[in-house]
Scaffold this motif. Structure first.
Motif, PDB file in Angstrom:
ATOM      1  N   VAL A 101      -2.732   6.772  12.049  1.00 12.20           N
ATOM      2  CA  VAL A 101      -2.938   6.749  10.621  1.00 12.20           C
ATOM      3  C   VAL A 101      -1.754   7.198   9.606  1.00 12.20           C
ATOM      4  N   ALA A 102      -0.859   7.826  10.118  1.00  6.63           N
ATOM      5  CA  ALA A 102       0.223   8.262   9.267  1.00  6.63           C
ATOM      6  C   ALA A 102       1.309   7.467   9.548  1.00  6.63           C
ATOM      7  N   ASP A 103       2.075   7.404   8.494  1.00  2.00           N
ATOM      8  CA  ASP A 103       3.198   6.181   8.192  1.00  2.00           C
ATOM      9  C   ASP A 103       4.480   7.027   8.566  1.00  2.00           C
ATOM     10  N   LEU A 104       4.403   8.372   7.826  1.00  2.00           N
ATOM     11  CA  LEU A 104       5.629   9.451   8.066  1.00  2.00           C
ATOM     12  C   LEU A 104       5.146  10.549   8.056  1.00  2.00           C
ATOM     13  N   ILE A 122       5.894  14.525  16.833  1.00  2.00           N
ATOM     14  CA  ILE A 122       6.671  13.535  15.979  1.00  2.00           C
ATOM     15  C   ILE A 122       7.164  12.354  16.796  1.00  2.00           C
ATOM     16  N   LYS A 123       8.263  12.722  17.754  1.00  2.00           N
ATOM     17  CA  LYS A 123       8.881  11.782  18.415  1.00  2.00           C
ATOM     18  C   LYS A 123       7.828  11.091  19.416  1.00  2.00           C
ATOM     19  N   ALA A 124       6.975  11.610  19.924  1.00  2.00           N
ATOM     20  CA  ALA A 124       5.870  10.865  20.648  1.00  2.00           C
ATOM     21  C   ALA A 124       5.283   9.776  19.873  1.00  2.00           C
ATOM     22  N   ALA A 125       5.121  10.262  18.386  1.00  2.00           N
ATOM     23  CA  ALA A 125       4.382   9.274  17.724  1.00  2.00           C
ATOM     24  C   ALA A 125       5.155   7.958  17.373  1.00  2.00           C
ATOM     25  N   LYS A 126       6.512   8.325  17.377  1.00  2.00           N
ATOM     26  CA  LYS A 126       7.528   7.191  16.952  1.00  2.00           C
ATOM     27  C   LYS A 126       7.395   6.821  15.510  1.00  2.00           C
ATOM     28  N   ILE A 127       7.340   7.816  14.596  1.00  2.00           N
ATOM     29  CA  ILE A 127       7.237   7.565  13.351  1.00  2.00           C
ATOM     30  C   ILE A 127       8.466   8.126  12.645  1.00  2.00           C
ATOM     31  N   PRO A 128       8.919   7.823  11.449  1.00  2.00           N
ATOM     32  CA  PRO A 128       9.966   8.461  10.616  1.00  2.00           C
ATOM     33  C   PRO A 128       9.585   9.719  10.166  1.00  2.00           C
ATOM     34  N   PHE A 129      10.537  10.633   9.934  1.00  2.00           N
ATOM     35  CA  PHE A 129       9.940  11.913   9.467  1.00  2.00           C
ATOM     36  C   PHE A 129      11.336  12.517   8.590  1.00  2.00           C
ATOM     37  N   ILE A 130      10.805  13.340   7.722  1.00  2.00           N
ATOM     38  CA  ILE A 130      11.743  14.081   6.929  1.00  2.00           C
ATOM     39  C   ILE A 130      11.805  15.453   6.974  1.00  2.00           C
ATOM     40  N   VAL A 131      12.983  16.160   7.264  1.00  2.00           N
ATOM     41  CA  VAL A 131      13.086  17.638   7.454  1.00  2.00           C
ATOM     42  C   VAL A 131      12.807  18.288   6.150  1.00  2.00           C
ATOM     43  N   ARG A 183       0.878  -1.237   0.049  1.00  2.00           N
ATOM     44  CA  ARG A 183       0.056  -0.114  -0.238  1.00  2.00           C
ATOM     45  C   ARG A 183       0.797   1.260   0.043  1.00  2.00           C
ATOM     46  N   GLY A 184       0.270   2.362  -0.321  1.00  2.00           N
ATOM     47  CA  GLY A 184       1.036   3.489  -0.438  1.00  2.00           C
ATOM     48  C   GLY A 184       1.140   4.286   0.919  1.00  2.00           C
ATOM     49  N   PRO A 185       2.203   4.946   1.042  1.00  2.00           N
ATOM     50  CA  PRO A 185       2.243   5.596   2.354  1.00  2.00           C
ATOM     51  C   PRO A 185       1.343   6.874   2.688  1.00  2.00           C
ATOM     52  N   VAL A 186       1.022   7.031   3.929  1.00  2.00           N
ATOM     53  CA  VAL A 186       0.144   8.020   4.507  1.00  2.00           C
ATOM     54  C   VAL A 186       0.985   9.057   5.129  1.00  2.00           C
ATOM     55  N   VAL A 187       0.913  10.283   4.674  1.00  2.00           N
ATOM     56  CA  VAL A 187       1.827  11.379   5.026  1.00  2.00           C
ATOM     57  C   VAL A 187       1.040  12.391   5.826  1.00  2.00           C
ATOM     58  N   THR A 188       1.648  12.919   6.943  1.00  2.00           N
ATOM     59  CA  THR A 188       1.115  13.967   7.351  1.00  2.00           C
ATOM     60  C   THR A 188       2.030  15.242   7.377  1.00  2.00           C
ATOM     61  N   ILE A 189       1.748  16.567   7.132  1.00  2.00           N
ATOM     62  CA  ILE A 189       2.672  17.360   7.472  1.00  2.00           C
ATOM     63  C   ILE A 189       2.598  18.539   8.831  1.00  2.00           C
ATOM     64  N   LEU A 190       3.659  18.577   9.340  1.00  2.00           N
ATOM     65  CA  LEU A 190       3.717  19.699  10.716  1.00  2.00           C
ATOM     66  C   LEU A 190       4.656  20.547  10.584  1.00  2.00           C
ATOM     67  N   GLY A 191       4.742  21.731  11.282  1.00  2.00           N
ATOM     68  CA  GLY A 191       5.400  22.696  11.340  1.00  2.00           C
ATOM     69  C   GLY A 191       4.794  24.044  11.864  1.00  2.00           C
ATOM     70  N   HIS A 192       5.507  25.029  12.049  1.00  2.00           N
ATOM     71  CA  HIS A 192       5.213  26.269  12.394  1.00  2.00           C
ATOM     72  C   HIS A 192       4.047  27.080  11.349  1.00  2.00           C
ATOM     73  N   VAL A 193       3.279  27.829  11.906  1.00  2.00           N
ATOM     74  CA  VAL A 193       2.188  28.422  11.095  1.00  2.00           C
ATOM     75  C   VAL A 193       2.973  29.533  10.003  1.00  2.00           C
ATOM     76  N   ASP A 194       2.460  29.704   8.913  1.00  2.00           N
ATOM     77  CA  ASP A 194       3.105  30.252   7.864  1.00  2.00           C
ATOM     78  C   ASP A 194       4.354  29.869   7.178  1.00  2.00           C
ATOM     79  N   HIS A 195       4.779  28.481   7.423  1.00  2.00           N
ATOM     80  CA  HIS A 195       5.894  28.026   6.996  1.00  2.00           C
ATOM     81  C   HIS A 195       5.902  27.258   5.662  1.00  2.00           C
TER      82      HIS A 195
END
Length: 483
Positions: free
Chosen positions: A81-84, A106-115, A5-17
């Motif tokens: 839900v999110a895989d990364l 993200i660290k609490a979720a223990k999922i990989p992430f990309i900067v 299956r395809g990865p499910v991705v979420t996006i996090l960060g500061h407002v307006d970034h």
């Protein structure tokens, strides 16, 4: 049969970034289905087909309600839900307060992430400065002594976005995301609404498949699937994992993050009312938490200013029984409460307000919030709580033994031990420690003193023990029996 299956991705960060700008660019540049007129359904997520054909899947699903509050709200109900994740940072402005909070989530979720360093097209962009800032918050990217992938993009011009999509597919290969199409449907609700069609529930499956006419449940709520609509507004006969879709058929609105499956679950236990403004912390509420094996008392700290926050953090850091899960500036909000639920934390506020919706959510989710206006009162009470926390956990240890030797007898690994505290009984659940690190849990299935089977050993006695399951136990390790 197992499918990819395809990865499910979420996006996090500061407002307006640039979180929303990035999602918009990806969606508009990768949707090739012209029948929909380029208009996607607002269902909380969308799926794209990339142009890469050398991977096991070329599909990626993005959750298009970016932000750590939504992310943690889903996780607080067990919805992984999110895989990364993508941690998006303005390469000009650098690390900001919500960036830091996103890192904790993200660290609490223990999922990989990309900067993802955005706005790289601006002359003021300084990616190396951002990487240095990230180091201070425990995020070590590739090229800076770490393994976390980092990529430079412009969500406005599209620079680097194809490379980002390919990087997501590369990581998904490593994650080996699979499902069994013949399994019953298992998924999570990512959004709910009510419109002229009735109750509309947005879902992403993680396993199995779902077809028209199927019966599904959310807790005790039952629905016969009357329609399946994808993110392009198309009606489907059947849907598989990672593809976001809406279903019609529920009579009542289920909760975001709740599980969708083929069998009913019992209703969630009615939450106990918690007085967030109580004069004293309710110790009993803390000590009845499930994760009693934690060595530290987990805290989320919010303060009125950076200076005050640093003072509190420095003072509490002297207490080895306290672990700060998140620290931040400003009011206590829903995101803090959701994170506290996941991490079993107490929320501590100093001279900050509690958002009304956060206070109500804390009552519902049984989360303790304690606010202060005098620093010494905060430090005094939290140190007192951590001491009681530690004493309570120590009382749960019935006995301890040290590993003195190990033997292989008739194919069984036998450990020679000496009890150094309390007593240990046959059948006890035990924890194995190497220094301060717990290696794992096992069960005491055989107990002998000089070849004679016994039911109990006490302080200063030596014995032979066999554990199941086997763990990597060596001489010097300590066995703790849990009462």
């Amino acid at each position: 049969m197992t499918n990819t299956r395809g990865p499910v991705v979420t996006i996090l960060g500061h407002v307006d970034h640039g979180k929303t700008t990035l999602l918009d660019y990806i969606r508009k540049s990768n949707l090739t289905d012209k029948e929909s007129g380029g208009i996607t359904q607002k269902i909380g997520a969308y799926e794209i087909n990339t142009n890469f054909s050398s991977y096991r899947t070329n599909k990626i699903t993005f959750i298009d309600t970016p932000g750590h509050e939504v992310f943690t709200q889903l996780r607080s109900r067990g919805a992984n839900v999110a895989d990364l994740a993508l941690l998006i940072i303005d390469a000009k402005d650098g690390v900001m307060p919500q960036t830091i909070e996103s890192i904790f989530h993200i660290k609490a979720a223990k999922i990989p992430f990309i900067v993802v360093l955005n706005k790289i097209d601006l002359t003021e962009a300084d990616p190396e400065r951002v990487k240095l800032q990230l180091q201070k918050h425990g995020v070590l990217v590739e090229g800076r002594g770490g393994k976390i992938p980092v990529i430079e993009i412009s969500a406005k011009t599209g620079q680097g976005i194809n490379e980002l999509l390919e990087l997501i597919l590369i990581l998904s290969e490593e994650l080996n995301l699979t499902y069994q199409p013949n399994n019953p449907p298992l998924g999570h609700i990512i959004e709910v609404k009510k419109d002229k069609r009735g109750v509309v529930v947005s879902v992403i499956l993680k396993d199995g498949s779902l077809k028209l006419g199927d019966i599904v449940y959310c807790l005790d709520k039952k629905a016969k699937v009357k329609a399946i609509i994808n993110d392009l507004g198309k009606n489907l006969e059947k849907v598989y994992p990672s593809t976001p879709f809406e279903i019609l058929g529920f009579d009542e609105l289920p909760k975001v993050g709740a599980l969708i499956q083929s069998k009913p679950l019992n209703q969630e236990k009615k939450p106990t009312k918690i007085d967030a403004d109580a004069k004293k912390v309710d110790f009993n509420q803390i000590f009845t938490q499930e994760e009693k094996e934690k060595k530290e008392l987990p805290l989320i700290i919010k303060a009125e200013s950076q200076g005050t926050l640093e003072t509190i953090e420095q003072s509490l850091s002297k207490n080895k029984h306290i672990k700060i899960i998140l620290k931040g500036i400003g009011e206590i909000n829903k995101s803090d409460v959701f994170l506290a639920k996941i991490t079993k934390s107490i929320i501590i506020g100093f001279a900050v307000p509690i958002a009304k919706e956060a206070e109500e959510l804390a009552r519902q989710e049984k989360i303790i919030i304690k606010t202060y206006h005098v620093i010494y009162e905060l430090l005094e009470e939290i140190n007192e709580v951590s001491q009681l926390w530690q004493e309570k956990k120590e009382k749960n240890i019935k006995g301890e033994a040290k590993i003195l030797a190990n033997f292989l007898i008739n194919g069984e690994k036998v450990y020679g031990i000496k009890v150094i505290r309390g007593k240990i009984n046959l059948g006890d659940l035990v924890e194995i420690y190497r220094g301060e690190t717990m290696l794992g849990k096992s069960r005491l299935v055989s107990l002998q003193i000089r070849s004679k089977k016994v039911l109990e050993v006490k302080k200063d006695q030596e014995a032979g023990m066999i554990f199941s399951p086997r763990l990597d136990i060596t001489i010097g390790d300590v066995i703790k029996s849990i009462s």
